[in-house]
Design an enzyme around this catalytic site. Structure first.
Site, PDB file in Angstrom:
ATOM      1  CB  SER A  98      -0.888  -0.260   1.134  1.00 23.10           C
ATOM      2  OG  SER A  98      -1.579  -1.157   1.073  1.00 23.10           O
ATOM      3  CD  GLU A 140     -14.270  15.805   1.923  1.00 21.53           C
ATOM      4  OE1 GLU A 140     -15.225  15.656   2.428  1.00 21.53           O
ATOM      5  OE2 GLU A 140     -13.440  16.394   1.436  1.00 21.53           O
ATOM      6  CD1 TRP A 169     -11.780   6.204   6.458  1.00 15.81           C
ATOM      7  CD2 TRP A 169     -10.385   4.749   7.544  1.00 15.81           C
ATOM      8  NE1 TRP A 169     -12.524   5.787   7.550  1.00 15.81           N
ATOM      9  CE2 TRP A 169     -11.795   4.623   8.246  1.00 15.81           C
ATOM     10  CE3 TRP A 169      -9.391   4.019   8.195  1.00 15.81           C
ATOM     11  CZ2 TRP A 169     -11.800   3.882   9.372  1.00 15.81           C
ATOM     12  CZ3 TRP A 169      -9.770   3.212   9.355  1.00 15.81           C
ATOM     13  CH2 TRP A 169     -11.052   3.190   9.917  1.00 15.81           C
ATOM     14  CD  GLU A 371      -6.603   2.760  -4.234  1.00 24.18           C
ATOM     15  OE1 GLU A 371      -6.834   3.067  -5.382  1.00 24.18           O
ATOM     16  OE2 GLU A 371      -5.511   3.102  -3.956  1.00 24.18           O
ATOM     17  CB  THR A 373     -16.457  -1.151  -1.458  1.00 22.69           C
ATOM     18  OG1 THR A 373     -17.644  -1.024  -2.336  1.00 22.69           O
ATOM     19  CG2 THR A 373     -16.333  -0.120  -0.382  1.00 22.69           C
TER      20      THR A 373
HETATM   21  C1  LIG Z   1      -6.444   0.861   5.549  1.00 21.35           C
HETATM   22  C2  LIG Z   1      -7.133   1.789   4.687  1.00 21.35           C
HETATM   23  C3  LIG Z   1      -6.327   2.702   3.951  1.00 21.35           C
HETATM   24  C4  LIG Z   1      -7.132   3.706   3.323  1.00 21.35           C
HETATM   25  N1  LIG Z   1      -6.117   4.680   2.426  1.00 21.35           N
HETATM   26  C5  LIG Z   1      -6.850   5.508   1.681  1.00 21.35           C
HETATM   27  C6  LIG Z   1      -6.018   6.655   1.143  1.00 21.35           C
HETATM   28  O1  LIG Z   1      -4.754   6.619   1.183  1.00 21.35           O
HETATM   29  N2  LIG Z   1      -6.577   7.596   0.424  1.00 21.35           N
HETATM   30  C7  LIG Z   1      -7.940   7.729   0.438  1.00 21.35           C
HETATM   31  O2  LIG Z   1      -8.546   8.677   0.033  1.00 21.35           O
HETATM   32  N3  LIG Z   1      -8.722   7.027   1.028  1.00 21.35           N
HETATM   33  C8  LIG Z   1      -8.253   5.854   1.426  1.00 21.35           C
HETATM   34  N4  LIG Z   1      -9.041   4.672   2.360  1.00 21.35           N
HETATM   35  C9  LIG Z   1     -10.490   4.930   2.338  1.00 21.35           C
HETATM   36  C10 LIG Z   1     -11.068   3.849   1.308  1.00 21.35           C
HETATM   37  O3  LIG Z   1     -11.043   4.104  -0.033  1.00 21.35           O
HETATM   38  C11 LIG Z   1     -12.806   3.979   1.582  1.00 21.35           C
HETATM   39  O4  LIG Z   1     -12.817   3.339   3.102  1.00 21.35           O
HETATM   40  C12 LIG Z   1     -13.545   3.478   0.622  1.00 21.35           C
HETATM   41  O5  LIG Z   1     -13.518   4.295  -0.640  1.00 21.35           O
HETATM   42  C13 LIG Z   1     -15.024   3.222   1.164  1.00 21.35           C
HETATM   43  O6  LIG Z   1     -15.532   4.169   1.625  1.00 21.35           O
HETATM   44  P1  LIG Z   1     -16.139   4.198   3.357  1.00 21.35           P
HETATM   45  O7  LIG Z   1     -15.302   3.451   3.980  1.00 21.35           O
HETATM   46  O8  LIG Z   1     -16.365   5.495   3.558  1.00 21.35           O
HETATM   47  O9  LIG Z   1     -17.412   3.236   2.893  1.00 21.35           O
HETATM   48  P2  LIG Z   1     -18.918   3.456   2.609  1.00 21.35           P
HETATM   49  O10 LIG Z   1     -18.595   4.589   1.316  1.00 21.35           O
HETATM   50  O11 LIG Z   1     -19.677   4.489   3.509  1.00 21.35           O
HETATM   51  O12 LIG Z   1     -19.543   2.264   2.271  1.00 21.35           O
HETATM   52  C14 LIG Z   1     -20.186   1.402   3.187  1.00 21.35           C
HETATM   53  C15 LIG Z   1     -20.694   0.166   2.400  1.00 21.35           C
HETATM   54  O13 LIG Z   1     -21.827   0.806   1.872  1.00 21.35           O
HETATM   55  C16 LIG Z   1     -21.495   0.091   0.285  1.00 21.35           C
HETATM   56  N5  LIG Z   1     -22.223   1.163  -0.621  1.00 21.35           N
HETATM   57  C17 LIG Z   1     -21.729   2.604  -0.722  1.00 21.35           C
HETATM   58  N6  LIG Z   1     -22.396   3.022  -1.758  1.00 21.35           N
HETATM   59  C18 LIG Z   1     -23.008   2.273  -2.431  1.00 21.35           C
HETATM   60  C19 LIG Z   1     -24.020   2.003  -3.453  1.00 21.35           C
HETATM   61  N7  LIG Z   1     -24.382   3.258  -4.353  1.00 21.35           N
HETATM   62  N8  LIG Z   1     -24.680   1.088  -3.799  1.00 21.35           N
HETATM   63  C20 LIG Z   1     -24.417  -0.088  -2.885  1.00 21.35           C
HETATM   64  N9  LIG Z   1     -23.562  -0.215  -1.886  1.00 21.35           N
HETATM   65  C21 LIG Z   1     -22.981   0.895  -1.720  1.00 21.35           C
HETATM   66  C22 LIG Z   1     -20.041  -0.172   0.268  1.00 21.35           C
HETATM   67  O14 LIG Z   1     -19.747  -1.027  -0.885  1.00 21.35           O
HETATM   68  C23 LIG Z   1     -19.877  -0.583   1.546  1.00 21.35           C
HETATM   69  O15 LIG Z   1     -19.995  -1.923   1.729  1.00 21.35           O
HETATM   70  C24 LIG Z   1      -8.498   3.845   3.028  1.00 21.35           C
HETATM   71  C25 LIG Z   1      -9.316   2.717   3.753  1.00 21.35           C
HETATM   72  C26 LIG Z   1      -8.614   2.052   4.445  1.00 21.35           C
HETATM   73  C27 LIG Z   1      -9.456   0.919   5.305  1.00 21.35           C
END
Ligand SMILES: Cc1cc2nc3c(=O)[nH]c(=O)nc-3n(C[C@H](O)[C@H](O)[C@H](O)COP(=O)(O)OP(=O)(O)OC[C@H]3O[C@@H](n4cnc5c(N)ncnc54)[C@H](O)[C@@H]3O)c2cc1C
Length: 392
Positions: A98, A140, A169, A371, A373
């Site tokens: 990563s 965010e 994150w 990157e 889900t």
């Molecule tokens: C260890 C780690 C490192 C990371 N590093 C980075 C980084 O360097 N830079 C950065 O910018 N981000 C980073 N991230 C953030 C990561 O990209 C986000 O966690 C990811 O995009 C999901 O966003 P969320 O966690 O807010 O989940 P949410 O968007 O809240 O989603 C929660 C659930 O709802 C589902 N969902 C959401 N929308 C829909 C839809 N339209 N239809 C159906 N299902 C849906 C998702 O699939 C998921 O199962 C990191 C995350 C982790 C855990």
């Protein structure tokens, strides 16, 4: 010190599809992982610390900007070499991969593609040799899968921009010297800004309590009226397509990386199944264990071929974002399932840090989420094949 007995599976002779350069690059990365990562990684995962001593080695194997031109300090390699480096590093640990992915695809890539010449010259050589580390702020607290709704914003104050908001994150945030931050201007248009450590009002608190990617540092980026010099705006691309372009490159690397984690779990389980005796036989002689192992190598082989083909398309500049989504989704899902099955083959030993499988399994829970889900990548494929948007 633990010995690393890893032997890479290649059931369909995928090596025949690789050039001598690909194999050379891969073998340098593989040897480095055996020598520098495997002996220490379990300890750092336990401590939940990023092993900063690996930074120089990552730079030396070309993991920082593998495909960035040599004139900017990159390794000038093709997309398959880039993928193979990611595969080998993630064979060691997804957290270390990563760090390399973020540096290459999410920091160096946008500076190279969307930056001007002065920005390229200022940042890329230092990022390529590991003197500086970078991070990428898109997510965010309230906007993860839907980054287009971000609230982080900047205002034009004449001789500078004023940046406010927060990102969450963010990999590498706690130690990065520069952050590529995505924020909206007064017209609601997304731009990339280069925010440097030390700018007043900019802080990067570390996120603790992770059970996944423990050897990778994660944090927040907080912007409280940060004055950004105007020359720190990436001038050559704006809109949501700009960060998504970076994600294409990173997701492609993840597709390869996940194969590495899966190979390590498979190889460990295969070796264990031949050594562990129960009922007077090696457990690998029982059909149930053979089913698991046979299905693992089948899935790894399919993923290798899918990803190699995607690499060829990337080299020809023909790979679509949707094709990359398919490979990221398939390969991470394949790896996480293999990690679970491999853990079971090791019985109780599988939950210990004596073997890498439990760590891979926990790591992959992040890889399947970040990157894009698992669900979001499926929706991308759905949209691509039907033309109908199921996101909202
Ligand atoms: C260890 C780690 C490192 C990371 N590093 C980075 C980084 O360097 N830079 C950065 O910018 N981000 C980073 N991230 C953030 C990561 O990209 C986000 O966690 C990811 O995009 C999901 O966003 P969320 O966690 O807010 O989940 P949410 O968007 O809240 O989603 C929660 C659930 O709802 C589902 N969902 C959401 N929308 C829909 C839809 N339209 N239809 C159906 N299902 C849906 C998702 O699939 C998921 O199962 C990191 C995350 C982790 C855990």
């Amino acid at each position: 010190m633990k010995s690393d007995l890893f032997e890479a599976p290649d059931y369909y002779h995928v090596d025949d599809l690789l050039t001598d350069e690909h194999k050379l690059v891969r073998s340098a990365a593989r040897e480095w992982v055996k020598r520098e990562v495997s002996p220490i990684i379990e300890d750092y995962a336990h401590k939940a610390e990023f092993p900063t001593q690996l930074i120089k080695g990552l730079a030396n194997i070309g993991a920082f900007g593998p495909y960035i031109p040599i004139e900017y300090g990159g390794a000038g390699l093709d997309q398959i070499s880039y993928g193979l480096i990611m595969q080998e590093i993630e064979r060691g640990d997804s957290g270390v991969r990563s760090t390399a992915s973020v540096q290459s695809s999410l920091v160096m890539y946008p500076i190279w593609k969307y930056g001007n010449e002065a920005q390229r010259e200022k940042y890329l050589p230092k990022l390529a040799n590991g003197e500086w580390m970078g991070c990428f702020g898109l997510t965010e607290p309230d906007h993860g899968s839907n980054p287009g709704n971000m609230v982080t914003n900047f205002k034009d104050k004449g001789d500078h921009y004023l940046l406010n908001g927060a990102k969450m994150w963010i990999s590498n945030a706690p130690f990065a010297q520069v952050a590529v931050v995505w924020a909206k201007d007064e017209n609601d248009r997304i731009h990339g800004l280069l925010v440097e450590r030390g700018m007043e009002g900019f802080s990067t608190p570390e996120t603790h309590n992770k059970w996944s990617l423990r050897a990778s540092a994660t944090g927040e980026l907080i912007f409280d009226n940060v004055k950004i010099p105007k020359e720190n705006l990436l001038p050559n691309k704006s809109g949501l397509g700009a960060p998504l372009g970076c994600l294409d490159s990173a997701r492609y690397g993840i597709a390869w990386g996940a194969i590495g984690a899966a190979m390590d779990c498979y190889d460990t389980a295969l070796r264990y199944s031949k050594e562990r005796m129960q009922f007077g036989k090696p457990i690998g002689q029982f059909q149930l264990q053979q089913k698991k192992l046979a299905e693992m190598i089948t899935e790894i082989t399919k993923a290798q071929l899918l990803t190699w083909r995607l690499g060829v398309l990337r080299n020809e500049d023909k790979a679509t974002s949707a094709q990359i989504s398919m490979a990221k989704r398939n390969n991470v899902d394949m790896a996480i399932k293999i990690a679970r099955e491999a853990r079971q083959i090791l019985g109780a030993m599988g939950i210990t840090g004596e073997y890498s499988i439990m760590r891979h399994s926990m790591n992959l829970e992040s890889v399947i989420t970040y990157e894009g889900t698992h669900d979001i990548h499926l929706l991308i494929t759905g949209l691509d094949i039907t033309g109908l948007n199921a996101f909202k």
